[in-house]
Motif scaffolding. Structure first.
Motif, PDB file in Angstrom:
ATOM      1  N   PHE A 152       9.679  -0.374   4.797  1.00 24.60           N
ATOM      2  CA  PHE A 152       9.458  -0.993   4.315  1.00 24.60           C
ATOM      3  C   PHE A 152       8.186  -2.266   5.217  1.00 24.60           C
ATOM      4  O   PHE A 152       8.647  -2.476   5.984  1.00 24.60           O
ATOM      5  N   GLU A 153       7.358  -2.573   4.420  1.00 28.35           N
ATOM      6  CA  GLU A 153       6.191  -3.033   5.079  1.00 28.35           C
ATOM      7  C   GLU A 153       5.538  -4.026   3.997  1.00 28.35           C
ATOM      8  O   GLU A 153       5.356  -3.640   2.904  1.00 28.35           O
ATOM      9  N   LEU A 154       6.261  -5.687   4.994  1.00 29.91           N
ATOM     10  CA  LEU A 154       5.361  -6.541   3.269  1.00 29.91           C
ATOM     11  C   LEU A 154       4.933  -7.576   4.401  1.00 29.91           C
ATOM     12  O   LEU A 154       4.961  -7.944   5.390  1.00 29.91           O
ATOM     13  N   VAL A 155       3.855  -7.864   3.448  1.00 32.02           N
ATOM     14  CA  VAL A 155       2.830  -8.888   4.638  1.00 32.02           C
ATOM     15  C   VAL A 155       2.949  -9.582   3.474  1.00 32.02           C
ATOM     16  O   VAL A 155       2.251  -9.298   1.911  1.00 32.02           O
ATOM     17  N   ARG A 208      10.092  -4.796   7.335  1.00 26.19           N
ATOM     18  CA  ARG A 208       8.709  -5.947   8.868  1.00 26.19           C
ATOM     19  C   ARG A 208       8.591  -6.710   7.928  1.00 26.19           C
ATOM     20  O   ARG A 208       7.114  -6.288   6.907  1.00 26.19           O
ATOM     21  N   PHE A 209       8.085  -8.378   8.163  1.00 25.24           N
ATOM     22  CA  PHE A 209       8.030  -9.067   7.110  1.00 25.24           C
ATOM     23  C   PHE A 209       7.195  -9.958   8.365  1.00 25.24           C
ATOM     24  O   PHE A 209       7.237 -10.160   9.338  1.00 25.24           O
ATOM     25  N   ALA A 210       5.474  -9.100   7.849  1.00 23.58           N
ATOM     26  CA  ALA A 210       4.438 -10.169   8.282  1.00 23.58           C
ATOM     27  C   ALA A 210       3.946 -11.213   7.822  1.00 23.58           C
ATOM     28  O   ALA A 210       3.949 -10.643   6.255  1.00 23.58           O
ATOM     29  N   ASN A 211       3.685 -12.855   8.264  1.00 24.67           N
ATOM     30  CA  ASN A 211       3.044 -13.971   7.644  1.00 24.67           C
ATOM     31  C   ASN A 211       1.735 -13.964   7.645  1.00 24.67           C
ATOM     32  O   ASN A 211       0.907 -14.251   8.702  1.00 24.67           O
ATOM     33  N   HIS A 227       1.265 -20.188   5.216  1.00 24.04           N
ATOM     34  CA  HIS A 227       1.964 -21.298   5.071  1.00 24.04           C
ATOM     35  C   HIS A 227       3.670 -21.130   4.939  1.00 24.04           C
ATOM     36  O   HIS A 227       3.689 -19.363   5.104  1.00 24.04           O
ATOM     37  N   PRO A 228       4.667 -21.426   5.906  1.00 25.90           N
ATOM     38  CA  PRO A 228       6.053 -20.385   6.374  1.00 25.90           C
ATOM     39  C   PRO A 228       6.537 -19.851   5.310  1.00 25.90           C
ATOM     40  O   PRO A 228       6.220 -20.256   3.849  1.00 25.90           O
ATOM     41  N   HIS A 229       7.105 -18.603   5.246  1.00 22.44           N
ATOM     42  CA  HIS A 229       7.957 -17.619   4.281  1.00 22.44           C
ATOM     43  C   HIS A 229       8.688 -17.421   4.929  1.00 22.44           C
ATOM     44  O   HIS A 229       8.911 -17.124   5.869  1.00 22.44           O
ATOM     45  N   PRO A 263       3.205 -19.043  10.276  1.00 20.33           N
ATOM     46  CA  PRO A 263       1.940 -18.218   9.344  1.00 20.33           C
ATOM     47  C   PRO A 263       1.745 -17.120  11.064  1.00 20.33           C
ATOM     48  O   PRO A 263       1.727 -18.041  12.453  1.00 20.33           O
ATOM     49  N   GLY A 264       1.062 -16.273  10.772  1.00 18.12           N
ATOM     50  CA  GLY A 264       0.825 -15.655  11.917  1.00 18.12           C
ATOM     51  C   GLY A 264       2.385 -14.532  12.605  1.00 18.12           C
ATOM     52  O   GLY A 264       2.119 -14.103  13.563  1.00 18.12           O
TER      53      GLY A 264
END
Lengths: 238, 343
Positions: free
Chosen positions: B89-92, B131-134, B138-140, B169-170
């Protein structure tokens, strides 16, 4: 030599006409304002951060099945009333002059609501940014209709409390003329005390009502200035 | 508040008062701004629980609660050499302004641009890679409810050595764990202040199907949430799938006699409990969905913060049936809707 020449020819300032001297500071002010405008008024105008949303409830009217709030925007930014919440429930409403209220603008919010006499209501105006403006109705009661008979009744009440007691008090004059100085001093002291209490009470209540008005109108300053003006007016007449 | 406290009475009133929004919903269109007969009404009672001033702009929001109901994200799958299925999965995470009630904007924090985030669906025993991209300012993190190793828990301070923990972030990170146990779970951000990171919208449902699946049904996802629009640590708007009163204007359409399965998740903040109540019907309740046997047949279920469960029911007769939180305050503030049972 030079000193003599100076004495013969007065300095420049003295030779200019009076109106020109008055014009100098004015033209300097105009120049500074022009410069400020030319530079795009740095530090003025563009505020950073979220809008400031302020609405003052000027008038609350309750009719059967209806609550009406007249609100005025006394903040710097426009306010959009998006939803209305009464006691934890969204309710239908209409706004007489639109949901968007500009600076110093006013609108009347008409809420259809089955309010019950004697109960308390907390009204929240939910704005477009999600902010809330809260207004409390501590005890609900129907607002009297403002007909001519209503004003006649109010005038009658004014007569009861303002004119009749004073007229009755005047009837003591023959009595006061016959009593001793000591008793007169006592009566005067009592009267001055009574008037002081009334004066302080009226001033406090006036300040309280003044504070409830939109802040842009300077309600409390108006109370104090009004009292001062009344004093001078009375002193002048006297 | 007398009028709306008695929800059944409201439903009766609703039967009497014609509701234009329904016609739009039945004809497949969107409820329009004109569909609010209650607007400006007065009299002895509030005839209809709804918002003033039409509906929210679903297109600008980028999601529609009606579509979220049946939108399951299955990800990409492939079979590994061992024969086991790998599901990715992908989460942004991204900051986005959304409309939670007509005219009321809220600066949300989202997973994949929607609130609630996508409903991630997998099968028991699979290997999951998320896969998580921020992309937020803000940090998450993503913290899953399930069984997994400590460094895959999405908690700041744990897993930083392997690139996990707090995701700035990033930055990005891939969570990897087994789909275990089967049931209905949730995922959410786990960064302090927790209440703020969750209530701004960083949550979603996480379904792990049992190995042999569940009986065929019309499946719906309902995430009970709320929004504190004025930051006073209490919610102004309550809803299922974000938009208050949405299913009043666009009822949930189901077929008579068909098995309906509801994946119910409570992600509400500030209020300790939430609840689900259905009118004129009963449902079997499977707490956390971790058993194939229901624990009770009921019409109302209470869930504390972070709790979830599966509901199964059939509607024997056509018509419109209300469902709402049986916390009347939440119902009045948006958590209220209709099922439209088609013959």
């Amino acid at each position: 030599m030079e000193a003599r020449a100076g004495a013969e020819r007065p300095p420049l300032v003295a030779r200019l006409p009076a109106w020109a001297l008055g014009l100098v500071p004015l033209s300097l002010i105009a120049g500074a304002a022009a410069l400020l405008a030319l530079l795009g008024a740095p530090g003025l105008g563009d505020r950073r951060g979220p809008p400031v949303e302020e609405l003052a409830v000027e008038r609350t009217v309750l009719r059967p099945g209806e609550i009406q709030l007249t609100v005025r925007n006394d903040g710097p930014d426009a306010v959009d009333v998006a939803q209305v919440i009464v006691n934890d429930a969204f309710v239908p409403f209409t706004a007489s002059d639109g949901e968007s209220v500009g600076r110093l603008g006013a609108t009347t919010i008409d809420i259809g609501y089955p309010w019950i006499e004697g109960e308390a209501y907390e009204i929240s105006l939910l704005t477009s940014t999600g902010g809330t403006i809260d207004h409390e109705i501590p005890v609900a009661a129907e607002t009297p209709e403002q007909s001519s008979s209503f004003f006649a009744l109010m005038a009658l009440l004014g007569l009861y409390v303002g004119v009749i007691p004073v007229a009755l008090g005047m009837l003591w004059l023959p009595f006061v003329r016959r009593i001793s100085q000591g008793w007169i001093r006592l009566l005067i002291a009592f009267t001055v005390g009574l008037l002081t209490v009334l004066g302080v009470d009226a001033a406090l209540e006036g300040l309280e009502i003044g504070a409830a008005a939109p802040s842009v109108f300077g309600g409390q300053a108006l109370v104090l200035l009004g009292a001062l003006a009344a004093y001078f007016a009375l002193a002048g007449v006297d | 508040m007398g009028g709306a406290a008695a929800a059944p009475a409201l439903a009766l009133l609703h039967e009497v008062v014609p509701h234009q929004g329904l016609h739009h919903a039945l004809s497949g269109g969107q409820a329009s701004a004109a569909g609010h007969p209650g607007h400006g009404g007065s009299g002895g009672a509030l005839a209809h629980a709804s918002f003033a001033g039409g509906t929210v702009d679903h297109r600008a929001n980028g999601f529609n609660p009606t579509e979220i109901l049946r939108d399951f994200e299955h990800g990409r799958t492939r079979r590994m050499a061992s024969g086991r299925v790998l599901r990715e999965f992908e989460l942004v995470a991204a900051d986005k302004q959304i409309e939670v009630a007509p005219g009321v904007k809220f600066d949300a924090w989202t997973y994949n641009g929607r609130v609630p985030g996508p409903t991630l669906r997998c099968r028991e025993g699979e290997l999951l890679r998320i896969r998580f991209a921020n992309a937020s300012a803000h940090p998450h993190t993503v913290h899953f409810h399930g069984i997994h190793p400590a460094h895959m828990d999405g908690v700041p301070g744990v897993g930083e050595r392997t690139g996990g923990g707090l995701i700035e972030p990033g930055q990005s990170y891939t969570y990897e764990f087994d789909a275990d146990p089967f049931g209905l779970h949730l995922y959410h951000c786990h960064v302090m202040p927790l209440e703020s990171h969750i209530s701004k919208g960083l949550y979603g449902a996480f379904v792990i199907d049992p190995r042999r699946g569940r009986p065929q049904a019309d499946e719906l996802v309902m995430v009970m949430n709320g929004f504190d629009t004025n930051f006073d640590a209490s919610n102004e708007v309550y809803a299922v799938n974000t938009v208050g009163f949405h299913y009043m204007d666009e009822p949930v359409r189901v077929r008579r006699g068909e098995l309906v399965r509801i994946y119910l998740v409570n992600t509400l903040e500030f209020d300790p409990v939430n609840s689900f109540h259905i009118h004129a019907n009963f449902f079997h309740y499977y707490p956390t969905g971790t058993s194939l046997e229901p624990t009770e047949l009921t019409a109302t279920v209470v869930q504390p913060q972070g709790q979830r469960g599966i509901l199964e029911l059939r509607f024997p007769k056509p018509g419109r049936y209300m469902f709402h939180a049986h916390v009347s305050e939440f119902a009045q503030l948006g958590w209220m809707g209709f099922f439209e049972v088609l013959a």
